[in-house]
Structures are given as structure tokens and as C-alpha cells.
Design a protein around this motif. Sequence first.
Motif, mmCIF file in Angstrom:
data_model
loop_
_atom_site.group_PDB
_atom_site.id
_atom_site.type_symbol
_atom_site.label_atom_id
_atom_site.label_comp_id
_atom_site.label_asym_id
_atom_site.label_seq_id
_atom_site.Cartn_x
_atom_site.Cartn_y
_atom_site.Cartn_z
ATOM 1 N N ASP A 162 -0.037 1.831 -4.628
ATOM 2 C CA ASP A 162 0.559 2.756 -3.906
ATOM 3 C C ASP A 162 1.310 2.242 -2.543
ATOM 4 O O ASP A 162 2.420 2.768 -2.102
ATOM 5 C CB ASP A 162 -0.641 3.813 -3.161
ATOM 6 N N PHE A 163 0.759 1.136 -2.113
ATOM 7 C CA PHE A 163 1.202 0.588 -0.976
ATOM 8 C C PHE A 163 2.777 -0.045 -1.377
ATOM 9 O O PHE A 163 3.621 0.082 -0.490
ATOM 10 C CB PHE A 163 0.470 -0.641 -0.377
ATOM 11 N N ASN A 191 4.829 0.968 -3.766
ATOM 12 C CA ASN A 191 5.828 2.114 -3.950
ATOM 13 C C ASN A 191 6.109 2.572 -2.725
ATOM 14 O O ASN A 191 7.366 2.910 -2.486
ATOM 15 C CB ASN A 191 5.017 3.198 -4.829
ATOM 16 N N ASP A 192 5.131 2.859 -1.682
ATOM 17 C CA ASP A 192 5.664 3.434 -0.530
ATOM 18 C C ASP A 192 6.612 2.419 0.223
ATOM 19 O O ASP A 192 7.575 2.796 0.953
ATOM 20 C CB ASP A 192 4.185 3.626 0.284
ATOM 21 N N LYS A 243 10.048 2.487 -0.804
ATOM 22 C CA LYS A 243 10.739 3.849 -0.377
ATOM 23 C C LYS A 243 11.961 3.558 0.876
ATOM 24 O O LYS A 243 12.989 4.069 0.831
ATOM 25 C CB LYS A 243 10.066 4.856 -0.112
#
Length: 222
Positions: A207-208, A210-211, A214
Motif C-alpha cells: 500500500d505504501f 502504491n500510494d 501516485k
Amino acid sequence: MRIYIDSANVEDIKLMIKRLPVDGVTTNPSLLAKEKNNPMKQLKAIKEVLEDHIELHAQVLSAHAEEMIKEAEYMREHLGENLYIKVPVTPDGIEAIKELHKRGVNITATAIYTPMQAVLAAKAGARWVAPYVNRLDMIGADGVLVATTIHDILTQINDKAGVLAASFKNVQQILNLSEIGVGAVTVSPELLKEILYHPLTDKAVCDFTNDFYKITSEGASM
Ligand code: G3P
């Protein structure tokens, strides 16, 4: 708590030492047999990949005290004097431990199934006593309880010996012994990998990443 790798596989040992804060390597004849090499050559190959502060523990094979002592001296000659000699807690083993202790040899008493075996080995001069936690569980006994009892007795009598618990098959057994402050555990490379694994840790890292992508681009880093 000190952490040892229970293995005679050089590649596994190298990887674990690179990744984890490891204090030593414990071997036994069965682990050495898996490597299909001359046992002394294999021990020398293990020794070569160890930094100075990492202990090596190697076990005698003979059933008789005199022969155990000769084997211990032979191994020390070839593997260095800071080697820990593992001796099973048979009557001959305790006799050998007494004599080896007099000669200043570092000793790990092994194949321990009862607290009294550990107490006698400690009194004879062993630095470490190694109860077999999972093998006790396998025969319907409580391996963690036996190791805990040994730890409590050694602490109460203020003995220099400590528990180096061995034979683990799950992380809970290790956690239980960490909680009571046991001196050391020796763990297979497979189980050492399991200690760190958690799917939610992997998900958090994913998650880290992928964020972060962004606001940067795919594959970017700090
Ligand atoms: O050094 C003793 C230890 O290797 C025993 O473990 O897994 O064969 O029960 P295990």
C-alpha cells in the motif's frame, strides 16, 4: 535472548547471518548428515562464513566419555578454541562434560528431556543446556514448561549456565520462551523465516508503495 541458527547448510547460514541478528550456529550429526559432505569439511566450511562474534556449536558422536573428550579436543584443534562442544546428557556425557569443563572447554549439554538432566549438566560445567522443546511436545509432554522449569531453576541457583532451547516447530513455542526470558533459542532457517512473515506487513508495504507511485512514477524511490 540470543538467537542461533540450527543448521549445517552453508547457504542457509550465510543468508540468515546476512539478514538477521544471529549469535551463533548449532549443528548436530543429523544436520551434518543432510549435507552429504565429510562432517569436518562441512564444519570448516561453516566456520569460514562466521564472523568472529558468532559462535559455532558442534556435537561429539561417541558413546563413551574418553572418546567424547578426544573428539572434543580434535574438533577444537581444527575449528578453534572458542568452539562450543555439544555433549548429550548421558552418564558418559556428564562425565565428559566434567572433564572438558576442567580443561576450559565451552560446552553445550544437549538432548535434554528433563529438568534434572539440565541441572546435572550445568553443575558439571555446561555453559548452555539444550532442552528439546518440540520433541517433548511430540511425546505428550510440555516442552515449553520443561524449558521454563530449567530456566527458573538455573536462575534461582544463580548458575552460570543458561537455557539454549532447541527443537522448535512453531513460532508460538519460541514466543513463549521469549516471554519468560530464556537465554537463547536455536531455530531452523525455515522457522526463522516464518518468525518475520505476516501478510499484513506485506500488504502495508504494498500500500505504501502504491500510494507513493501516485505522486511520482512507477518504480520511483526516495
Ligand atoms: O540440535 C537439536 C535440534 O536440532 C533438534 O531439533 O527439529 O530435530 O527436533 P529437531
